[in-house]
Design an enzyme around this catalytic site. Structure first.
Site, PDB file in Angstrom:
ATOM      1  N   THR A  28       0.841  -1.207   0.000  1.00 38.71           N
ATOM      2  CA  THR A  28       0.000   0.000   0.000  1.00 38.71           C
ATOM      3  C   THR A  28       0.875   1.256   0.000  1.00 38.71           C
ATOM      4  O   THR A  28       1.949   1.248   0.606  1.00 38.71           O
ATOM      5  CB  THR A  28      -0.876   0.008   1.273  1.00 38.71           C
ATOM      6  OG1 THR A  28      -1.688  -1.162   1.258  1.00 38.71           O
ATOM      7  CG2 THR A  28      -1.774   1.237   1.341  1.00 38.71           C
ATOM      8  N   SER A  30       2.015   5.355  -1.901  1.00 33.82           N
ATOM      9  CA  SER A  30       2.260   6.070  -3.160  1.00 33.82           C
ATOM     10  C   SER A  30       3.304   5.354  -4.027  1.00 33.82           C
ATOM     11  O   SER A  30       3.217   5.399  -5.260  1.00 33.82           O
ATOM     12  CB  SER A  30       2.707   7.509  -2.854  1.00 33.82           C
ATOM     13  OG  SER A  30       3.818   7.508  -1.991  1.00 33.82           O
ATOM     14  N   GLU A 103      -0.247  -5.534   6.137  1.00 32.43           N
ATOM     15  CA  GLU A 103       1.096  -5.641   5.542  1.00 32.43           C
ATOM     16  C   GLU A 103       1.941  -6.663   6.299  1.00 32.43           C
ATOM     17  O   GLU A 103       2.689  -7.441   5.693  1.00 32.43           O
ATOM     18  CB  GLU A 103       1.782  -4.279   5.561  1.00 32.43           C
ATOM     19  CG  GLU A 103       1.096  -3.270   4.653  1.00 32.43           C
ATOM     20  CD  GLU A 103       1.670  -1.871   4.711  1.00 32.43           C
ATOM     21  OE1 GLU A 103       1.438  -1.114   3.756  1.00 32.43           O
ATOM     22  OE2 GLU A 103       2.347  -1.532   5.684  1.00 32.43           O
TER      23      GLU A 103
HETATM   24  O1  LIG Z   1       0.595   1.985   5.532  1.00 36.16           O
HETATM   25  C1  LIG Z   1       1.285   2.271   4.577  1.00 36.16           C
HETATM   26  C2  LIG Z   1       2.495   1.568   4.188  1.00 36.16           C
HETATM   27  O2  LIG Z   1       3.243   1.035   5.229  1.00 36.16           O
HETATM   28  C3  LIG Z   1       3.375   2.263   3.160  1.00 36.16           C
HETATM   29  O3  LIG Z   1       4.138   1.271   2.576  1.00 36.16           O
HETATM   30  C4  LIG Z   1       4.309   3.297   3.729  1.00 36.16           C
HETATM   31  O4  LIG Z   1       3.582   4.248   4.478  1.00 36.16           O
HETATM   32  C5  LIG Z   1       5.101   4.012   2.613  1.00 36.16           C
HETATM   33  O5  LIG Z   1       4.227   4.732   1.809  1.00 36.16           O
HETATM   34  P1  LIG Z   1       4.716   5.583   0.578  1.00 36.16           P
HETATM   35  O6  LIG Z   1       5.126   4.643  -0.487  1.00 36.16           O
HETATM   36  O7  LIG Z   1       3.511   6.405   0.207  1.00 36.16           O
HETATM   37  O8  LIG Z   1       5.847   6.452   1.051  1.00 36.16           O
END
Ligand SMILES: O=C[C@H](O)[C@H](O)[C@H](O)COP(=O)(O)O
Length: 220
Positions: A28, A30, A103
């Site tokens: 999950t 971006s 996750e």
């Molecule tokens: O709950 C979200 C997840 O652990 C994401 O992998 C983490 O927050 C990184 O997110 P992003 O790719 O948006 O930086």
């Protein structure tokens, strides 16, 4: 190159870890949103995906990638997900988007965890990014008091409910030296569902997006 372009670079490089005919674990965030778009370009090569959030599931389904219930999948060769921080042992802080529990479950099932991130996520010491802890709502204040006793500064993530119907406390002010110990201690507080430290089962590979391209890092 901006951070989003670096995330995209890492996401594209992760395609090489996708096995033909297999179900792929999809995380999950971006960075993973870029990966899902790339996965759409090779969807004929895979059986489908399991997903760590309702939002990723919706994106996968929009690309006509079959999404399976994890209970029906016994073999998961690879899980691909982002992170909020990684140290050089590839121990992670995750859960900035609140998807930490699902996750961690997919991480437990998978044979290999490939983490993708822009280069800013690699740090020497974990903890600058507030550590998310998913709690059963009625236990929130109790868990917060226990965290204060441990020296953390919990902040309630207001107006946010996880996909599991729970709440999040983000712990500020940590400098995490013993990640696996802290992961276990926090999980041992009654009312905690799980916390965002991935130290007992860290990532196997970290792909960092950098202006020079994707850089693959293995645990120190
Ligand atoms: O709950 C979200 C997840 O652990 C994401 O992998 C983490 O927050 C990184 O997110 P992003 O790719 O948006 O930086």
């Amino acid at each position: 190159m901006n951070p989003d372009e670096m995330k995209k670079t890492a996401a594209k490089a992760a395609l090489e870890y996708v096995e033909s005919g297999a179900v792929v674990g999809v995380g999950t965030g971006s960075t993973i949103n870029h990966f899902i778009n790339f996965l759409g370009t090779i969807k004929g090569k895979i059986e489908g995906a399991v997903s760590s959030s309702e939002s990723s599931t919706a994106r996968l389904k929009a690309l006509n990638i079959p999404v399976y219930d994890l209970n029906t999948v016994s073999d998961l060769p690879v899980y691909i997900d982002g992170a909020d921080e990684s140290n050089h042992y590839l121990q992670l802080i995750k859960g900035g988007g609140g998807a930490l529990t699902r996750e961690k479950i997919i991480t437990a099932v998978s044979k290999k965890f490939v983490c993708i991130a822009d280069q800013s996520k690699l740090v020497d010491i974990l903890g600058k990014f507030p550590l998310p802890v998913e709690v059963i709502p009625m236990a929130r204040s109790y868990v917060a008091r226990e965290i204060v006793k441990m020296g953390g500064e919990p902040v309630y993530r207001e107006n946010f409910i996880t996909d599991n119907g729970n709440q999040i406390l983000d712990i500020h002010g940590l400098e995490i030296m013993e990640s696996a110990k802290l992961e276990a201690q926090l999980n041992n507080i009654t009312g905690v569902v799980t916390n965002g430290l991935f130290a007992m089962k860290p990532a196997n590979v970290l792909i960092l997006g950098t202006p020079e391209g994707a850089k693959t890092i293995y645990p120190k």
